[in-house]
Write an enzyme that holds these catalytic residues in place. Structure first.
Site, PDB file in Angstrom:
ATOM      1  N   TYR A  37      13.260   8.667  35.732  1.00  0.00           N
ATOM      2  CA  TYR A  37      12.751   7.299  35.939  1.00  0.00           C
ATOM      3  C   TYR A  37      13.487   6.296  36.228  1.00  0.00           C
ATOM      4  O   TYR A  37      13.502   5.433  37.302  1.00  0.00           O
ATOM      5  CB  TYR A  37      11.537   7.212  34.810  1.00  0.00           C
TER       6      TYR A  37
ATOM      7  N   LYS B 143      13.972   3.759  39.977  1.00  0.00           N
ATOM      8  CA  LYS B 143      13.837   2.706  40.499  1.00  0.00           C
ATOM      9  C   LYS B 143      15.297   1.497  40.358  1.00  0.00           C
ATOM     10  O   LYS B 143      14.609   0.491  40.943  1.00  0.00           O
ATOM     11  CB  LYS B 143      13.100   1.791  38.340  1.00  0.00           C
TER      12      LYS B 143
END
Length: 268
Positions: free
Chosen positions: A173, A177
């Site tokens: 994740y 990002k």
């Protein structure tokens, strides 16, 4: 009423919590995309909203809410990780509303959570596909349309606190990002000659269904509060206010930025 233009918000179908066992905010939490879509409608934009088929009913209710505010709206089912589906989605928005002036590439997923050594290739591919490929395709097809229109535009992507400071249990994740930040900086340079600005928002703990996940709500909210020197948890309206500014004419001199909106959890 005259319109400020046409905005498309992806990942806007996340619903509100059905029951709040711990009411720390008012009104009840909703998804960031939903909050952004409603705010842009209040700002005077016609708003097209997107999500996957599983959230179709939520999009229907959102479209109805936007229309109650006196603005046109439309629902678009598409998986943002799929090139052709994003292409068709943008074409459908332009066909229905006449143009595209603001692209908010908000759609994203959280997982997988756990040690890097235990994350499967399939889990890694899934989170990178939605969180990194998705904004790439959204910027790509919004850029094609905005350049064709010849009057500039606004692109806004979703990064995260985890895109500013890597979070160990969320390795993939965090990677996805961080990728949004790089994409935003590169796209800002490419599209600048066309009067198109490209920015992103990097939320910290925001009271949404995605942040809570399967965790105990009280425990998760307390964890999020402790990340902030203000000892506050953000709400979707906080993100929507920033997007409102980035979508406005007042943000004309800002591009290539990923703005932290995390209650001071990370200082740039």
């Amino acid at each position: 009423m005259s319109s400020k233009g046409i905005a498309l918000v992806t990942g806007a179908g996340k619903n509100t919590f059905p029951i709040l066992t711990l009411s720390l905010i008012s009104p009840p939490a909703q998804g960031i995309g939903r909050g952004v879509a409603l705010r842009l409608a209040e700002d005077g934009f016609e708003v097209a909203v997107n999500d996957v088929a599983a959230n179709s009913a939520n999009l229907d209710s959102l479209v109805a809410e936007i229309k109650q505010k006196g603005r046109e709206s439309s629902k678009h089912i598409a998986d943002v990780s799929q090139d052709e589906q994003v292409k068709v989605m943008v074409e459908e928005v332009v066909k229905q509303h006449g143009s595209l002036d603001v692209m908010v590439a908000n759609a994203g997923i959280l997982g997988p959570e756990g040690p890097l050594t235990e994350i499967s290739a399939e889990q890694y591919d899934r989170v990178m596909s939605v969180n990194a490929r998705g904004p790439f395709f959204c910027y790509k097809y919004a850029g094609i349309q905005m350049i064709k229109q010849g009057r500039g535009g606004r692109m806004i992507g979703a990064s995260s606190l985890a895109g500013k400071r890597g979070i160990g249990p969320l390795t993939a994740y965090s990677m996805s990002k961080f990728a949004v930040r790089g994409l935003t900086q590169a796209a800002a340079q490419e599209f600048a000659p066309h009067g198109i600005t490209v920015n992103a928002y990097a939320p910290g703990g925001i009271d949404t269904p995605m942040m809570i996940g399967n965790r105990d709500r009280t425990e998760r909210m307390e964890e999020a509060k402790q990340m902030s020197p203000l000892k506050l948890v953000g709400v979707p309206a906080d993100i929507a206010s920033l997007v409102s500014f980035l979508a406005s004419a007042e943000s004309r001199f800002i591009t290539g930025q990923t703005m932290s909106i995390d209650g001071g959890a990370f200082f740039d």
